[in-house]
Design an enzyme around this catalytic site. Sequence first.
Site, PDB file in Angstrom:
ATOM      1  N   CYS A 113       0.829  -1.209   0.000  1.00  0.00           N
ATOM      2  CA  CYS A 113       0.000   0.000   0.000  1.00  0.00           C
ATOM      3  C   CYS A 113       0.867   1.265   0.000  1.00  0.00           C
ATOM      4  CB  CYS A 113      -0.999  -0.038   1.163  1.00  0.00           C
ATOM      5  SG  CYS A 113      -2.375   1.123   0.927  1.00  0.00           S
ATOM      6  N   HIS A 221      -3.642  -5.264   0.505  1.00  0.00           N
ATOM      7  CA  HIS A 221      -3.164  -5.598   1.855  1.00  0.00           C
ATOM      8  C   HIS A 221      -3.110  -7.108   2.058  1.00  0.00           C
ATOM      9  CE1 HIS A 221      -3.085  -1.600   3.853  1.00  0.00           C
ATOM     10  NE2 HIS A 221      -3.901  -1.292   2.845  1.00  0.00           N
ATOM     11  N   GLU A 223      -1.507  -8.632   4.236  1.00  0.00           N
ATOM     12  CA  GLU A 223      -1.410  -8.942   5.671  1.00  0.00           C
ATOM     13  C   GLU A 223      -2.775  -9.073   6.336  1.00  0.00           C
ATOM     14  OE1 GLU A 223      -2.608  -4.758   6.026  1.00  0.00           O
ATOM     15  OE2 GLU A 223      -1.447  -5.901   4.563  1.00  0.00           O
TER      16      GLU A 223
END
Length: 250
Positions: A113, A221, A223
Amino acid sequence: MVRPVLGIICCTRAVGHDEAQVAMNRYVTAAMAYADCAALLVPSLPMLMEAGEIVPRLDGLLLTGSPSNVSPARYGERDAADADGPFDTARDEMTAAMVQACLAAGKPVFGICRGLQELNVIFGGTLRRDMSRADAPLPHHAPDDASWDAMFAHGHEVTLAPGGVLGRALGKERIEVNSVHFQGVARLADGLRVEATAPDGVVEAFSATGHGAPVLAVQWHPEWHTAENDAAQAYFTLLGRALRGQSIDG
């Protein structure tokens, strides 16, 4: 066996009445678990330390996402009237120095990001600041009133570049990704290779191999809920390979 050590950049964030150096747990735990590495947090305090003091202790660097935006001054737009903060100029400065030092030392740099946006700017590209417009054909951010979970549930499909790092790693032409960003790539820096694009043509991932070490960055994202997402796990698996000096090109 001693595992490689990943440096993870911190953001400058307000905590109560104080400022803190912050790296959200989800980035740290996903990287450590799926890249199979140890980690050290790198404070964004360029006035107190230099990248050259830290990089010899690391095997690579991860630039995380953040609520802050890259300062437009970093890509030549000092008087941008539409530039919305918050900004984190200390992180901008520390990241630029860390990226240059890592690549000079032959150590990989990965971005998520804001990390993708930083890397594009560091290599000479520019950013656009209109990615969240609700009237856009493809809004890249959920509405302002969305809950935290709904914000990360907002997403779209991306097309993976044929023969690219991500396309080969995943064995797919398209994947679904979350989309939680207000800014994005305007002009892609020279030397960066497009890895994924959104349906509106926006660059969603890129890589580079000509800067001294592997570079890979994604706008989404990975994660977020990594355990439930094979494509997200693959991103961190590639990071683990790069930290060990292995090729990520296939």
